[in-house]
Motif scaffolding. Structure first.
Motif, PDB file in Angstrom:
ATOM      1  N   ALA A  32       0.813  -1.217   0.000  1.00 39.22           N
ATOM      2  CA  ALA A  32       0.000   0.000   0.000  1.00 39.22           C
ATOM      3  C   ALA A  32       0.849   1.271   0.000  1.00 39.22           C
ATOM      4  O   ALA A  32       0.349   2.356  -0.291  1.00 39.22           O
ATOM      5  CB  ALA A  32      -0.928  -0.004   1.199  1.00 39.22           C
ATOM      6  N   ASP A  33       2.130   1.162   0.347  1.00 38.18           N
ATOM      7  CA  ASP A  33       3.003   2.343   0.352  1.00 38.18           C
ATOM      8  C   ASP A  33       3.816   2.449  -0.940  1.00 38.18           C
ATOM      9  O   ASP A  33       4.698   3.310  -1.044  1.00 38.18           O
ATOM     10  CB  ASP A  33       3.995   2.278   1.534  1.00 38.18           C
ATOM     11  N   VAL A 148      -7.839  12.077   8.784  1.00 36.94           N
ATOM     12  CA  VAL A 148      -8.275  10.780   8.240  1.00 36.94           C
ATOM     13  C   VAL A 148      -7.048   9.976   7.793  1.00 36.94           C
ATOM     14  O   VAL A 148      -6.155  10.527   7.151  1.00 36.94           O
ATOM     15  CB  VAL A 148      -9.233  11.000   7.046  1.00 36.94           C
ATOM     16  N   HIS A 149      -6.996   8.698   8.192  1.00 36.94           N
ATOM     17  CA  HIS A 149      -5.885   7.822   7.789  1.00 36.94           C
ATOM     18  C   HIS A 149      -6.429   6.649   6.975  1.00 36.94           C
ATOM     19  O   HIS A 149      -7.619   6.357   7.029  1.00 36.94           O
ATOM     20  CB  HIS A 149      -5.181   7.225   9.014  1.00 36.94           C
ATOM     21  N   ASP A 150      -5.525   5.974   6.278  1.00 36.01           N
ATOM     22  CA  ASP A 150      -5.894   4.725   5.603  1.00 36.01           C
ATOM     23  C   ASP A 150      -6.434   3.762   6.666  1.00 36.01           C
ATOM     24  O   ASP A 150      -5.932   3.722   7.792  1.00 36.01           O
ATOM     25  CB  ASP A 150      -4.665   4.084   4.942  1.00 36.01           C
ATOM     26  N   GLY A 162     -17.970   1.253   5.810  1.00 30.90           N
ATOM     27  CA  GLY A 162     -16.775   0.676   5.196  1.00 30.90           C
ATOM     28  C   GLY A 162     -15.527   1.165   5.884  1.00 30.90           C
ATOM     29  O   GLY A 162     -15.552   1.512   7.068  1.00 30.90           O
ATOM     30  N   LYS A 163     -14.442   1.241   5.143  1.00 32.57           N
ATOM     31  CA  LYS A 163     -13.177   1.728   5.705  1.00 32.57           C
ATOM     32  C   LYS A 163     -12.443   2.548   4.652  1.00 32.57           C
ATOM     33  O   LYS A 163     -12.665   2.367   3.447  1.00 32.57           O
ATOM     34  CB  LYS A 163     -12.301   0.573   6.172  1.00 32.57           C
ATOM     35  N   VAL A 164     -11.577   3.421   5.111  1.00 37.39           N
ATOM     36  CA  VAL A 164     -10.825   4.287   4.185  1.00 37.39           C
ATOM     37  C   VAL A 164      -9.778   3.432   3.462  1.00 37.39           C
ATOM     38  O   VAL A 164      -8.958   2.771   4.101  1.00 37.39           O
ATOM     39  CB  VAL A 164     -10.138   5.438   4.947  1.00 37.39           C
ATOM     40  N   ALA A 165      -9.856   3.424   2.129  1.00 39.48           N
ATOM     41  CA  ALA A 165      -8.894   2.642   1.339  1.00 39.48           C
ATOM     42  C   ALA A 165      -7.632   3.450   1.101  1.00 39.48           C
ATOM     43  O   ALA A 165      -6.526   2.923   1.162  1.00 39.48           O
ATOM     44  CB  ALA A 165      -9.513   2.249   0.009  1.00 39.48           C
ATOM     45  N   LEU A 166      -7.804   4.739   0.834  1.00 34.16           N
ATOM     46  CA  LEU A 166      -6.643   5.589   0.533  1.00 34.16           C
ATOM     47  C   LEU A 166      -6.997   7.032   0.861  1.00 34.16           C
ATOM     48  O   LEU A 166      -8.031   7.528   0.421  1.00 34.16           O
ATOM     49  CB  LEU A 166      -6.299   5.452  -0.950  1.00 34.16           C
ATOM     50  N   ALA A 167      -6.165   7.668   1.677  1.00 34.39           N
ATOM     51  CA  ALA A 167      -6.440   9.054   2.067  1.00 34.39           C
ATOM     52  C   ALA A 167      -5.418   9.992   1.439  1.00 34.39           C
ATOM     53  O   ALA A 167      -4.213   9.769   1.544  1.00 34.39           O
ATOM     54  CB  ALA A 167      -6.400   9.176   3.586  1.00 34.39           C
ATOM     55  N   ALA A 168      -5.915  11.018   0.743  1.00 36.35           N
ATOM     56  CA  ALA A 168      -5.054  12.090   0.230  1.00 36.35           C
ATOM     57  C   ALA A 168      -5.234  13.278   1.170  1.00 36.35           C
ATOM     58  O   ALA A 168      -5.910  13.165   2.185  1.00 36.35           O
ATOM     59  CB  ALA A 168      -5.445  12.431  -1.186  1.00 36.35           C
ATOM     60  N   SER A 169      -4.666  14.446   0.828  1.00 36.70           N
ATOM     61  CA  SER A 169      -4.710  15.545   1.801  1.00 36.70           C
ATOM     62  C   SER A 169      -6.135  16.064   2.047  1.00 36.70           C
ATOM     63  O   SER A 169      -6.523  16.290   3.184  1.00 36.70           O
ATOM     64  CB  SER A 169      -3.793  16.678   1.356  1.00 36.70           C
ATOM     65  N   ASP A 170      -6.928  16.234   0.969  1.00 39.63           N
ATOM     66  CA  ASP A 170      -8.271  16.779   1.184  1.00 39.63           C
ATOM     67  C   ASP A 170      -9.371  15.867   0.668  1.00 39.63           C
ATOM     68  O   ASP A 170     -10.496  16.316   0.431  1.00 39.63           O
ATOM     69  CB  ASP A 170      -8.391  18.146   0.501  1.00 39.63           C
ATOM     70  N   ALA A 171      -9.074  14.619   0.443  1.00 39.33           N
ATOM     71  CA  ALA A 171     -10.079  13.667  -0.033  1.00 39.33           C
ATOM     72  C   ALA A 171      -9.634  12.261   0.325  1.00 39.33           C
ATOM     73  O   ALA A 171      -8.464  12.039   0.650  1.00 39.33           O
ATOM     74  CB  ALA A 171     -10.248  13.790  -1.548  1.00 39.33           C
ATOM     75  N   ALA A 172     -10.566  11.357   0.295  1.00 43.01           N
ATOM     76  CA  ALA A 172     -10.224   9.954   0.554  1.00 43.01           C
ATOM     77  C   ALA A 172     -11.179   9.061  -0.209  1.00 43.01           C
ATOM     78  O   ALA A 172     -12.293   9.471  -0.542  1.00 43.01           O
ATOM     79  CB  ALA A 172     -10.296   9.656   2.049  1.00 43.01           C
TER      80      ALA A 172
END
Lengths: 322, 188
Positions: A32-33, A148-150, A162-172
């Motif tokens: 994921a990284d 917000v984190h992955d 659900g769950k956060v799959a991928l978090a960017a700075s202002d969206a996820a």
């Protein structure tokens, strides 16, 4: 001249197909990284303001179309909802009596640290959705700048989303519980019988709670809630007790039991959701990193089969609370 | 077909607008409990208007945009859309179908190819979750819904790209024929 055109055409096709296959292989194999995931994160960061603006501008159009569908759907559900309301009212009265004692016990064992109190809910608006049956994902307008984190759990007023799959700075991007890659550790409310809730790919109104002990007594209409454990290192540590759905039918299988579950959250019409974020260094953060350090389910199974006793490690994080 | 600057700009604008309109609006409005997917339609129609090379390239870019924006496995949508764009382009180059219903049939075929292609790739990559028979119903309904919107989508794509397309001699001949210039009826 004709041969040149044909050769060029075929070369372009071959190049694009090979590029796609390279992307697919590289993405599938990396963590994921990895680099391609970072590109996705960067792309999300760049386009999220555009998507958010477009979403706001086009909301009236979407609402108009949704209104027709919602009206028809609501009419068909009215009688069923009234019946459910009566049942729930009776249950609420009975449960209120038990609530006081329950809180006393929680405080006594300091288990309340693991509940929602450890999390800071961040309210977000859904600004986009995937049209693909295989990927049940939505875009939300909050990201790492809001904490917000992955892998953070996502809920709405009805239950687990659900769950956060991928978090960017202002969206996820949020993987819904109907996404083919999501599995949630869950239990039948009021029992200790735990299993894993998985989607039935293609059917957005049906989940399946698998691997329940064969001797578990379950009846239709019972509630399924998160168990507060993790099933794999990629899993989210969903706080215990979040409603997921209601049992609709039972299936007997050799060795274990499984039940079909209708999700409580209306995943077709998500508008506002809450991301349960945690503060770095807090109890939830520590438990999440502990969950991530566990061996994967497959690895554990293999070790157990080989005679090792490390299988006991799987799915056990709640017992480690301080 | 040569890719002029005007055509490239028109395709780029069309692709970006459709992908974001799809994610932000169309996907959130279920029709018969399924979601209309405009992306394979756009790729197919660009191929049908501009030929196989441009169709394949558009398919790759649309697929990449969709996979990036929705955090899907990179390459899956690109692969499927590249093939859809190429085949639709070849259809134009080999047959040049002119029937009114051609976009409808091409739209249905593109939607079906996208849905079946996704399923095949996902099965090949390995699916951990159980698969419901409802998936078949979803695929069929999805194709039906996409077919319904194929004609309006064709009109939009053609209207957007036509000013950027080079003047095709066959198209000019047909236009002359149908407007009376070469028609035996007008000569009589």
């Amino acid at each position: 001249m004709y041969d040149k055109t044909v050769r060029r055409r075929r070369a372009v096709l071959a190049l694009l197909v090979v590029l796609s296959l390279i992307l697919l292989t590289a993405y599938f194999g990396e963590s994921a990284d990895g680099g391609l995931h970072s590109v996705q994160r960067g792309f999300l960061t760049v386009v999220s303001p555009i998507q958010e603006g477009a979403n706001k501008a086009l909301k009236p159009v979407r609402d108009l179309f949704s209104w027709f569908g919602d009206t028809l759907h609501a009419k068909s559900q009215l009688a069923e909802v009234r019946k459910q309301n009566d049942i729930l009212r009776k249950e609420a009265i009975a449960e209120r009596a038990d609530e006081h004692g329950y809180h006393e016990l929680l405080a006594l064992y300091h288990l309340d640290q693991l509940s929602l109190n450890s999390y800071r809910p961040v309210t977000a608006t859904v600004v986009g959705k995937s049209p693909n049956i295989w990927y049940s994902t939505v875009w939300i307008d909050k990201g790492t700048s809001s904490g917000v984190h992955d892998n953070d759990p996502v809920v709405n007023e009805e239950g687990l989303v659900g769950k956060v799959a991928l978090a960017a700075s202002d969206a996820a991007v949020v993987d819904l519980i109907t996404d083919s890659e999501v599995g949630v550790s869950a239990r039948i409310n009021g029992t200790n019988a735990t299993g894993v809730v998985q989607p039935k790919v293609g059917d957005l109104n049906d989940l399946v709670l698998q691997y329940l002990p064969a001797n578990t007594s379950i009846s239709r209409g019972e509630n399924v809630v998160t168990s507060g454990t993790v099933a794999s290192p990629d899993d989210s540590l969903y706080p215990p007790g979040i409603p997921i759905g209601q049992v609709t039918s039972l299936n007997e299988e050799s060795g274990y039991k499984s039940v079909n579950v209708h999700p409580l959250a209306d995943l077709h019409n998500l508008d506002v959701v809450q991301v349960l974020t945690y503060t770095q260094g807090g109890m939830a953060a520590r438990l999440t990193s502990l969950g991530a350090s566990l061996p994967s389910a497959r690895q554990t199974q293999a070790e157990t089969t080989a005679g090792g006793e490390s299988g006991q490690l799987a799915s056990s994080t709640t017992g480690t609370g301080e | 077909m040569k890719l002029s600057g005007s055509l490239l700009t028109r395709i780029a604008v069309l692709v970006v607008v459709v992908v974001f309109f799809q994610i932000g609006v169309v996907s959130e409005v279920p029709v018969f409990a399924v979601t209309v997917d405009l992306s394979p339609l756009v790729v197919a129609f660009v191929g049908l208007l501009c030929g196989s090379t441009i169709g394949a390239a558009t398919g790759f870019v649309v697929g990449l945009l969709v996979d990036l924006a929705l955090v899907q496995t990179l390459g899956v949508t690109s692969l499927i859309f590249t093939l859809i764009g190429y085949w639709c382009g070849r259809l134009r180059e080999l047959r040049d179908p002119q029937a009114t219903l051609t976009p409808l049939l091409v739209g249905a075929a593109a939607a079906a190819a996208a849905a079946v292609g996704y399923s095949l790739v996902e099965f090949m990559l390995g699916v951990d979750a159980p698969v419901s028979l409802e998936l078949l119903r979803q695929i069929v309904l999805g194709v039906v819904v996409d077919t319904i919107v194929a004609l309006p989508m064709w009109a939009i794509v053609r209207r957007t790209l036509e000013p950027g397309l080079p003047d095709d001699p066959r198209r000019r001949r047909r236009r002359a024929y149908t407007t009376g210039g070469l028609s035996p009826l007008s000569r009589a």
